[in-house]
Design a protein around this motif. Sequence first.
Motif, PDB file in Angstrom:
ATOM      1  N   LEU A  44       0.827  -1.213   0.000  1.00  0.00           N
ATOM      2  CA  LEU A  44       0.000   0.000   0.000  1.00  0.00           C
ATOM      3  C   LEU A  44       0.858   1.257   0.000  1.00  0.00           C
ATOM      4  N   VAL A  45       1.882   1.275   0.851  1.00  0.00           N
ATOM      5  CA  VAL A  45       2.786   2.432   0.878  1.00  0.00           C
ATOM      6  C   VAL A  45       3.534   2.535  -0.441  1.00  0.00           C
ATOM      7  N   GLY A  46       3.994   1.395  -0.974  1.00  0.00           N
ATOM      8  CA  GLY A  46       4.726   1.404  -2.237  1.00  0.00           C
ATOM      9  C   GLY A  46       3.885   1.903  -3.394  1.00  0.00           C
ATOM     10  N   LEU A  47       2.614   1.478  -3.444  1.00  0.00           N
ATOM     11  CA  LEU A  47       1.721   1.949  -4.517  1.00  0.00           C
ATOM     12  C   LEU A  47       1.505   3.455  -4.427  1.00  0.00           C
ATOM     13  N   ARG A  53       5.450   8.961  -8.272  1.00  0.00           N
ATOM     14  CA  ARG A  53       6.539   8.930  -9.259  1.00  0.00           C
ATOM     15  C   ARG A  53       5.976   8.948 -10.684  1.00  0.00           C
ATOM     16  N   ILE A  54       4.900   8.212 -10.888  1.00  0.00           N
ATOM     17  CA  ILE A  54       4.283   8.192 -12.222  1.00  0.00           C
ATOM     18  C   ILE A  54       3.677   9.556 -12.553  1.00  0.00           C
ATOM     19  N   VAL A 114       9.190  14.520  -5.969  1.00  0.00           N
ATOM     20  CA  VAL A 114       8.026  13.802  -6.488  1.00  0.00           C
ATOM     21  C   VAL A 114       8.483  12.591  -7.293  1.00  0.00           C
ATOM     22  N   SER A 115       9.493  12.785  -8.120  1.00  0.00           N
ATOM     23  CA  SER A 115       9.964  11.680  -8.973  1.00  0.00           C
ATOM     24  C   SER A 115      10.558  10.547  -8.163  1.00  0.00           C
ATOM     25  N   SER A 116      11.076  10.844  -6.977  1.00  0.00           N
ATOM     26  CA  SER A 116      11.642   9.791  -6.126  1.00  0.00           C
ATOM     27  C   SER A 116      10.582   9.135  -5.241  1.00  0.00           C
ATOM     28  N   GLY A 117       9.390   9.712  -5.217  1.00  0.00           N
ATOM     29  CA  GLY A 117       8.337   9.175  -4.363  1.00  0.00           C
ATOM     30  C   GLY A 117       8.364   9.728  -2.958  1.00  0.00           C
ATOM     31  N   ALA A 118       9.297  10.629  -2.669  1.00  0.00           N
ATOM     32  CA  ALA A 118       9.390  11.214  -1.330  1.00  0.00           C
ATOM     33  C   ALA A 118       8.309  12.259  -1.083  1.00  0.00           C
ATOM     34  N   LEU A 119       7.725  12.768  -2.157  1.00  0.00           N
ATOM     35  CA  LEU A 119       6.721  13.822  -2.063  1.00  0.00           C
ATOM     36  C   LEU A 119       5.476  13.373  -2.824  1.00  0.00           C
ATOM     37  N   LEU A 120       4.312  13.436  -2.175  1.00  0.00           N
ATOM     38  CA  LEU A 120       3.073  13.049  -2.829  1.00  0.00           C
ATOM     39  C   LEU A 120       2.542  14.201  -3.678  1.00  0.00           C
ATOM     40  N   THR A 121       1.657  13.867  -4.604  1.00  0.00           N
ATOM     41  CA  THR A 121       1.144  14.865  -5.534  1.00  0.00           C
ATOM     42  C   THR A 121       0.475  16.015  -4.811  1.00  0.00           C
ATOM     43  N   GLU A 122      -0.403  15.712  -3.836  1.00  0.00           N
ATOM     44  CA  GLU A 122      -1.116  16.786  -3.151  1.00  0.00           C
ATOM     45  C   GLU A 122      -0.165  17.648  -2.324  1.00  0.00           C
ATOM     46  N   GLN A 123       0.908  17.046  -1.808  1.00  0.00           N
ATOM     47  CA  GLN A 123       1.915  17.848  -1.114  1.00  0.00           C
ATOM     48  C   GLN A 123       2.625  18.784  -2.091  1.00  0.00           C
ATOM     49  N   ALA A 124       2.967  18.251  -3.262  1.00  0.00           N
ATOM     50  CA  ALA A 124       3.645  19.061  -4.276  1.00  0.00           C
ATOM     51  C   ALA A 124       2.776  20.223  -4.716  1.00  0.00           C
ATOM     52  N   VAL A 151      10.175  21.263   1.146  1.00  0.00           N
ATOM     53  CA  VAL A 151      10.385  19.860   0.765  1.00  0.00           C
ATOM     54  C   VAL A 151      10.833  19.052   1.982  1.00  0.00           C
ATOM     55  N   ASP A 152      11.701  19.624   2.811  1.00  0.00           N
ATOM     56  CA  ASP A 152      12.144  18.926   4.017  1.00  0.00           C
ATOM     57  C   ASP A 152      10.976  18.717   4.993  1.00  0.00           C
ATOM     58  N   LEU A 153      10.108  19.731   5.101  1.00  0.00           N
ATOM     59  CA  LEU A 153       8.975  19.626   6.016  1.00  0.00           C
ATOM     60  C   LEU A 153       7.997  18.540   5.579  1.00  0.00           C
ATOM     61  N   ALA A 154       7.954  18.265   4.279  1.00  0.00           N
ATOM     62  CA  ALA A 154       7.000  17.291   3.744  1.00  0.00           C
ATOM     63  C   ALA A 154       7.237  15.885   4.279  1.00  0.00           C
TER      64      ALA A 154
END
Length: 416
Positions: A44-47, A53-54, A114-124, A151-154
């Motif tokens: 679930l976390v990976g998806l 990333r997508i 975002v591309s690394s998956g560290a940041l979600l779309t809604e956060q971005a 970005v660090d706070l995210a």
Amino acid sequence: MTSSQTTAPQHAIARAVAAMDEQVDNVLDAPVWSMSDDEAAAALVGLTRLISRITELEARVAVHASSVEVGSSVGATSMQAWWATQTSQTHRSTAAKIHLAEALGRWHLVRQAVSSGALLTEQAQVIVRALDDLPEDVDPETRVLAEKHLVDLAADHDAIDLRRLGRGLLDVIDPAAGEDEERRRLEEEERRARQKMRLTMSEDGHGSCHGRFTIPAAQGAMLKKILQGIAAPKHQTAVHGPGVERKPSPERMGAALCELIERYPADRLPNAGGVNATVVITMPLEILLGAEKAATLDTGDKITASQARRLACEAGIIPAVLGGKSEVLDLGRTRRYFSKAQHLALGIEQGGCTADGCDWPPSMCHAHHDPFWSHGGNTDLKDGRLLCPRHHARAHDPAYEMAKLPGGKVAFTRRT
């Protein structure tokens, strides 16, 4: 060379998309019941990270597709419109994606996260909005610091927290500028909020009144706290006894609004038309003494006898009891202006502006002497007439003539 070989994608991104599509095909019918707790959690976390990333990959391709005018060969008005049509998305959805894609092109740290998956779309989306809202005079180095800070706070904050933190971004990276910017922003927000204030109310003809309102956030918070206090279990238990549910429901909040309206001190209401904005109930004396006939508000609405007695006892309501004891309403020449009691009586008797075709309510009318006070008119009900400000001005304007009509109305015609 086979057909599949001739149509195989050549670009790395195109091949990756085809491979991901194939991998999803492989698990379309895979049962999830056999997954362990740990596997389900990790998947679930990976998806969630994979979707992010997508999204970044989709954004990059969308920007390129727009630059090469994808869709123009089939007559589409824009790549965005073509994209929406081809994928059955709304134009609003594709517009939002294009907007984010363009923003990611400006803010490289956000795009990388975002591309690394560290940041979600809604956060971005929240972060780039905060960064784009920075004042124009902020220098490039400070902008980079601001981007890195958010970005660090995210890593520890969701989109809602980031939206709040983004509003105070300058306070962190440049406190002096942040304080000045916050003042300007709050002043502008409050100005826009005052301009947007609205209240609409309408009756449905079946005993209910519906409405919508828009008020500034500060007053909205005040109203919410007032209603929550009235709807609170402690207050409701004191009023209605034990057994009240703990969390205020929409129904309880609606009842709290009614209680607030009923209990607002009548002596705190502003004056309008010579009297404060108090509702008047007209009812025969026998209703007050216990009869069950309907009573009438000065708005023309009917209410039950029991509600009339309750409101007359508890709320900021004036009962105009027909046949009961009342104030002295005829003052003759002893005073120049009509009293509050006389205004109320005129409102009950005349219902509003007495100019033919005018629908202004009693609370917005002036009490006019007919005949004029200067011509010997008395400050009595028989010489009183309600007129709205416009028609009251005409009554005293020599350019107009006022003629009485059957039924108590008057008409104004310009003198020739």
